[in-house]
Write an enzyme that holds these catalytic residues in place. Structure first.
Site, PDB file in Angstrom:
ATOM      1  N   GLY A  61       4.302   1.999   7.217  1.00 56.44           N
ATOM      2  CA  GLY A  61       4.753   0.933   8.102  1.00 56.44           C
ATOM      3  C   GLY A  61       5.142  -0.261   7.262  1.00 56.44           C
ATOM      4  CB  ALA A 251      18.736  -2.240 -10.663  1.00 57.02           C
ATOM      5  CB  ALA A 279      11.332  -1.152  -3.386  1.00 57.44           C
ATOM      6  CG  ASP A 281       7.948  -2.306   3.132  1.00 56.73           C
ATOM      7  OD1 ASP A 281       8.896  -2.865   3.717  1.00 56.73           O
ATOM      8  OD2 ASP A 281       7.636  -1.111   3.318  1.00 56.73           O
TER       9      ASP A 281
END
Length: 332
Positions: A61, A251, A279, A281
């Site tokens: 989540g 990146a 990533a 989150d």
């Protein structure tokens, strides 16, 4: 204003991630578009699961992932999310509790099962293709919102993924009113491009009405929200509308624009990108932890980059390393 009880209270999906590493041929066979997230029903969730092979189960989540990262960094966090009275619901609440995040909503009877996300991780490049069955999460009622909890949080974090169903949308709208009346900050993560396409009018109206203090998006989401041709044009269009705009560039790092002042940071080095799940989150976890501590945007962005780099180096959307240790002196 009373002293806050929590640093961050979030409203989001109660989702348990079921991850499997696959080759791209699997996606072709199943008719899936690599890197996309789609909503599926319970029947599709069960049939796709049967084809996935060996899996790893971990709570997920988007907002919950953010709170776990923030709690690991020392923030006081509370989650508002709906689970069913079933095994996956127990896993979701347990996994939050052991990471220091309390969960506020009692389970419902399992007429609808607890939500899950079938995450297909490409063995070629770590890209994730997500198939989400919302389950009980889409039945979070407005009366689950405790006024004192919302008013007692420095930041209310809203998960864009949960804007679709009527009940949780009404719950989030109630929470916004409470937070604004209490003089607290409201953060919105737009979550995905399809969320923006489905709810562009609502998101734009909230931003234009001054209801959103912190807006999180990646480049693709920012472009979709602004209706722009490229990310720089999108940033120029969105930044004047929110007090704090935070956009990740993959990146290439991330940017924050506050009161017309832009701050950029580079991405942290990663030996190998294994799984990009979570990533964004975890970037939000680092940034918000810095924000509630009153750190400059440069330090908050750096914290976000550190947390994002940790989570993409292994399978799963939650950290396995000590984020405080990785943050070093950034936390003060």
């Amino acid at each position: 204003m009373d002293q806050p009880t929590y640093d961050i209270v979030a409203i989001g999906n109660a989702i348990v991630d079921v991850l499997a590493t696959i080759d791209d041929a699997f996606l072709t066979r199943e008719g899936l578009t690599k890197g996309q997230m789609q909503l599926i029903d319970q029947a599709r969730a069960k049939s796709l699961y049967q084809e996935m092979g060996e899996t790893q189960v971990t709570s997920g989540g988007s907002a919950a992932n953010t709170l776990v990262g923030a709690a690991m960094l020392g923030a006081r966090c509370r989650m508002i999310a709906q689970v069913a009275d079933d095994q996956l619901g127990e896993i979701f609440v347990h996994d939050l509790r052991v990471q220091g995040v309390t969960c506020a909503v009692p389970p419902r009877e399992p007429v609808v099962e607890t939500g899950r996300c079938l995450v297909l991780v490409s063995e070629e490049d770590g890209e994730r293709t997500m198939n989400t069955f919302l389950g009980a999460a889409q039945f979070l009622p407005p009366d689950a919102i405790d006024e004192a909890e919302i008013a007692g949080a420095k930041v209310l974090l809203l998960e864009g993924y949960l804007w679709d169903p009527a009940e949780p949308r009404a719950a989030m709208q109630r929470a916004i009113r409470i937070a604004r009346a209490a003089g607290r900050k409201v953060a919105l993560g737009v979550s995905a491009t399809f969320c923006i396409m489905n709810h562009h009018a609502d998101f734009t109206a909230m931003i234009d009405a001054g209801e959103i203090d912190i807006l999180f998006a990646n480049e693709e989401e920012a472009v979709a929200l602004a209706g722009s041709a490229d990310v720089e044009t999108a940033l120029a269009a969105l930044a004047p509308k929110v007090p704090l705009l935070v956009v990740t560039h993959g990146a290439r790092g991330a940017s924050a624009i506050e009161s017309g002042v832009r701050t950029d940071v580079a991405a942290e080095p990663v030996a190998k990108v294994v799984d990009t799940t979570g990533a964004g989150d975890l970037f939000a976890a680092g940034f918000l932890t810095g924000y509630v501590r009153g750190l400059p945007n440069a330090a908050s962005l750096k914290l976000g980059a550190v947390c994002a780099a940790e989570v993409i180096g292994h399978v799963g959307a939650r950290p396995v390393a000590d984020l405080k240790a990785l943050a070093g002196g950034l936390l003060g």
